[in-house]
Design a protein around this motif. Structure first.
Motif, short mmCIF file in Angstrom:
data_model
loop_
_atom_site.label_atom_id
_atom_site.label_comp_id
_atom_site.label_asym_id
_atom_site.label_seq_id
_atom_site.Cartn_x
_atom_site.Cartn_y
_atom_site.Cartn_z
N LEU A 262 0.86 -1.20 0.00
CA LEU A 262 0.00 0.00 0.00
C LEU A 262 0.88 1.24 0.00
CD1 LEU A 262 -2.59 -0.92 2.82
CD2 LEU A 262 -2.89 -1.19 0.34
N SER A 263 0.65 2.14 -0.96
CA SER A 263 1.48 3.34 -1.09
C SER A 263 0.59 4.55 -1.34
CB SER A 263 2.47 3.16 -2.24
OG SER A 263 3.27 4.30 -2.39
N GLU A 264 0.76 5.59 -0.54
CA GLU A 264 -0.11 6.76 -0.67
C GLU A 264 0.16 7.52 -1.97
OE1 GLU A 264 -1.74 10.52 1.98
OE2 GLU A 264 0.17 9.62 2.51
N VAL A 265 -0.90 8.06 -2.53
CA VAL A 265 -0.82 8.93 -3.70
C VAL A 265 -1.29 10.32 -3.23
CG1 VAL A 265 -1.85 9.41 -5.97
CG2 VAL A 265 -1.30 7.04 -5.32
N GLU A 266 -0.52 11.35 -3.57
CA GLU A 266 -0.93 12.70 -3.18
C GLU A 266 -2.20 13.09 -3.95
OE1 GLU A 266 1.41 16.86 -2.32
OE2 GLU A 266 1.76 15.94 -4.27
N THR A 267 -3.25 13.49 -3.23
CA THR A 267 -4.48 13.88 -3.92
C THR A 267 -4.27 15.22 -4.62
OG1 THR A 267 -5.34 15.12 -2.03
CG2 THR A 267 -5.91 12.77 -2.13
N PRO A 268 -5.04 15.49 -5.69
CA PRO A 268 -4.93 16.79 -6.37
C PRO A 268 -5.11 17.96 -5.39
CG PRO A 268 -6.28 15.28 -7.67
CD PRO A 268 -5.99 14.58 -6.36
N ASN A 269 -6.02 17.78 -4.44
CA ASN A 269 -6.29 18.81 -3.44
C ASN A 269 -5.08 19.03 -2.53
OD1 ASN A 269 -7.72 20.67 -2.00
ND2 ASN A 269 -8.99 19.20 -0.90
N ALA A 270 -4.46 17.93 -2.06
CA ALA A 270 -3.27 18.03 -1.19
C ALA A 270 -2.11 18.68 -1.94
CB ALA A 270 -2.88 16.65 -0.68
N ARG A 271 -1.98 18.34 -3.21
CA ARG A 271 -0.92 18.93 -4.02
C ARG A 271 -1.11 20.44 -4.17
NH1 ARG A 271 3.03 18.41 -7.82
NH2 ARG A 271 2.86 19.79 -9.62
N ALA A 272 -2.35 20.84 -4.47
CA ALA A 272 -2.66 22.27 -4.62
C ALA A 272 -2.36 23.01 -3.31
CB ALA A 272 -4.12 22.45 -5.01
N GLN A 273 -2.72 22.41 -2.17
CA GLN A 273 -2.46 23.04 -0.87
C GLN A 273 -0.97 23.14 -0.58
OE1 GLN A 273 -4.63 21.65 2.51
NE2 GLN A 273 -6.62 21.97 1.56
N ARG A 274 -0.23 22.09 -0.94
CA ARG A 274 1.22 22.09 -0.71
C ARG A 274 1.89 23.19 -1.54
NH1 ARG A 274 5.14 19.68 -3.72
NH2 ARG A 274 3.78 18.12 -4.71
N LEU A 275 1.47 23.32 -2.81
CA LEU A 275 2.10 24.31 -3.69
C LEU A 275 1.72 25.74 -3.30
CD1 LEU A 275 1.78 22.43 -7.11
CD2 LEU A 275 3.82 22.68 -5.67
N ALA A 276 0.58 25.89 -2.63
CA ALA A 276 0.15 27.23 -2.22
C ALA A 276 0.31 27.43 -0.71
CB ALA A 276 -1.33 27.42 -2.61
N ARG A 277 1.22 26.67 -0.11
CA ARG A 277 1.38 26.72 1.36
C ARG A 277 1.78 28.12 1.81
NH1 ARG A 277 5.27 22.30 2.72
NH2 ARG A 277 3.54 20.85 2.48
N PRO A 278 0.97 28.73 2.69
CA PRO A 278 1.30 30.10 3.11
C PRO A 278 2.58 30.14 3.96
CG PRO A 278 -0.75 29.32 4.17
CD PRO A 278 -0.26 28.21 3.29
N PRO A 279 3.31 31.28 3.90
CA PRO A 279 4.58 31.41 4.63
C PRO A 279 4.46 31.05 6.11
CG PRO A 279 4.25 33.31 3.20
CD PRO A 279 3.01 32.48 3.10
N LEU A 280 3.34 31.41 6.75
CA LEU A 280 3.17 31.14 8.17
C LEU A 280 3.17 29.63 8.44
CD1 LEU A 280 2.69 32.59 10.90
CD2 LEU A 280 0.25 32.09 10.60
N LEU A 281 2.51 28.88 7.55
CA LEU A 281 2.45 27.43 7.71
C LEU A 281 3.83 26.79 7.49
CD1 LEU A 281 0.44 25.28 8.45
CD2 LEU A 281 -0.14 24.99 6.04
N ARG A 282 4.59 27.34 6.53
CA ARG A 282 5.96 26.85 6.32
C ARG A 282 6.79 27.04 7.57
NH1 ARG A 282 7.55 28.20 0.11
NH2 ARG A 282 5.41 28.45 -0.63
N GLU A 283 6.62 28.21 8.19
CA GLU A 283 7.39 28.50 9.40
C GLU A 283 6.94 27.58 10.55
OE1 GLU A 283 9.17 32.28 11.92
OE2 GLU A 283 7.51 32.64 10.54
#
Length: 396
Positions: free
Chosen positions: A162-183
């Protein structure tokens, strides 16, 4: 032989179907907590089979070189005063999340140790192989309201991977991760740096860089209901002072959370965050989670230890709380669902299990790229291992 084994055996005698014809997808699996409220299922005490490390360049090493040692501030001192923002972003080397690693590091370990797995030669053929994080997502599914998931499944030499696949939604959130969340993500890793030393008995050194490529992973064996499990998960540190130095009972999970001031904030913490902490640590048998509570300026001034086996007590009398039995029963039901759905033994065939909050788990079937995840190097090495048919004795 169980029904699954007979079914697989019977399949071999049938006329081979054309390769492009994919199996019919299975029905769906409901996730409503009320359906899983029976008694707690059997879960074998996890035992550590081995470990591996990933270095600063994310290279694999089949040893414990990346293991760190729990070294909290002295209890009789002034208490912690950790600046979790220190070193951000100049002393931060985050892992490249674009690289999809799938099960590769665990498969490296498995290839190295396949000949001497406890449980005997046939054990792996009946087992489910995955990451602990994937199982954690299954455990929390009945209560999850925000994030869906996708799990790719392939059967190869009997084993279900079993291997996870990044959902389109998770990918979009990761690429648009706000600076505060990165910190905030950095701050979680920085806390580990304040709490861990490189050698037993030495002190933490928070002056270095935070490199999230580096990881120590434990490889564990367990069983949920009738499902033998082989899974791996990252471990933050080992406690040299633990009552038992036997892994995984010597391991400690480190977490940060924001300081809480009202009963409502604590209640929300117990209902949501503690569920995830419990699932993540219960699976590998890690006995304690040590939390650092940070103020709005990013300083940790208080620590609290949450024993994994006592976490449920915080929500036991909360009608909107979570129940460990529901989590484990759902996970067992999903594993049964996957085992009966993925019948064909073919490393290039993928059943993709998808789930979005509020709905059931559904299945779609795919072949080869982009969903196939078992690497050719692994498939070939495992295939060469197969015992060749016994040679007929040559006449003297």
């Amino acid at each position: 032989m169980d029904a699954r084994g007979t079914k697989r055996g019977a399949e071999k005698t049938e006329v081979a179907e054309p390769r492009n014809k994919l199996p019919r997808p299975a029905p769906s699996l409901p996730t409503d907590p009320a359906l899983y409220s029976g008694p707690f299922p059997f879960y074998r005490r996890p035992s550590e089979l081995g470990c591996f490390s990933l270095d600063a360049q994310r290279q694999y090493h089949g040893d414990a070189r990346a293991l760190r040692y729990y070294s909290p501030p002295p209890t009789n001192g002034p208490g912690p005063n950790f600046d979790l923002r220190d070193g951000y972003p100049d002393r931060y080397q985050p892992r490249d999340e674009e690289v999809q690693e799938r099960l590769d590091h665990l498969l490296c370990w498995l290839l190295e140790h396949r000949g001497r797995l406890e449980g005997g030669p046939g054990w792996l053929a009946e087992a489910i192989v995955t990451w602990r994080g994937h199982l954690t997502k299954l455990l929390t599914t009945p209560y999850e309201r925000q994030e869906g998931w996708q799990l790719a499944a392939s059967r190869f030499q009997g084993t279900l991977y079993l291997s996870e696949v990044e959902t389109p939604n998770a990918r979009a959130q990761r690429l648009a991760r706000p600076p505060l969340l990165r910190e905030l993500m950095y701050m979680g890793y920085k806390f580990e740096q304040y709490m861990c030393a490189d050698k037993p008995g030495s002190s933490p050194d928070p002056s270095g860089e935070v490199n999230t490529n580096v990881a120590f992973c434990s490889v564990l064996r367990s069983r949920l209901g009738s499902h033998p499990l082989l899974f791996s998960g990252e471990v933050d540190c080992t406690d040299p002072q633990a009552p038992s130095t036997q892994p995984p009972t010597c391991y400690v999970e480190l977490k940060t959370s924001k300081e809480m001031h009202s009963p409502g904030q604590w209640r929300s913490f117990y209902r949501h965050k503690l569920l995830k902490w419990w699932a993540q640590s219960f699976l590998p048998g890690v006995p304690n989670v040590v939390a650092g509570f940070r103020n709005p300026d990013g300083f940790v001034s208080s620590l609290k230890t949450f024993p994994t086996m006592k976490m449920f007590e915080y929500v036991r009398n909360d009608r909107d709380g979570w129940n460990p039995s529901v989590c484990m029963n759902f996970c067992a039901a999903f594993l049964s669902f996957a085992q009966s759905t993925v019948v064909q033994d073919d490393p290039r065939l993928v059943h993709l299990f998808s789930w979005e909050p509020g709905g059931p788990v559904t299945v779609s079937v795919h072949r080869d790229a982009p969903y196939a995840f078992l690497p050719i190097w692994y498939v070939e090495a495992m295939t060469q291992d197969l015992p060749s048919p016994p040679k007929t004795p040559s006449p003297k």
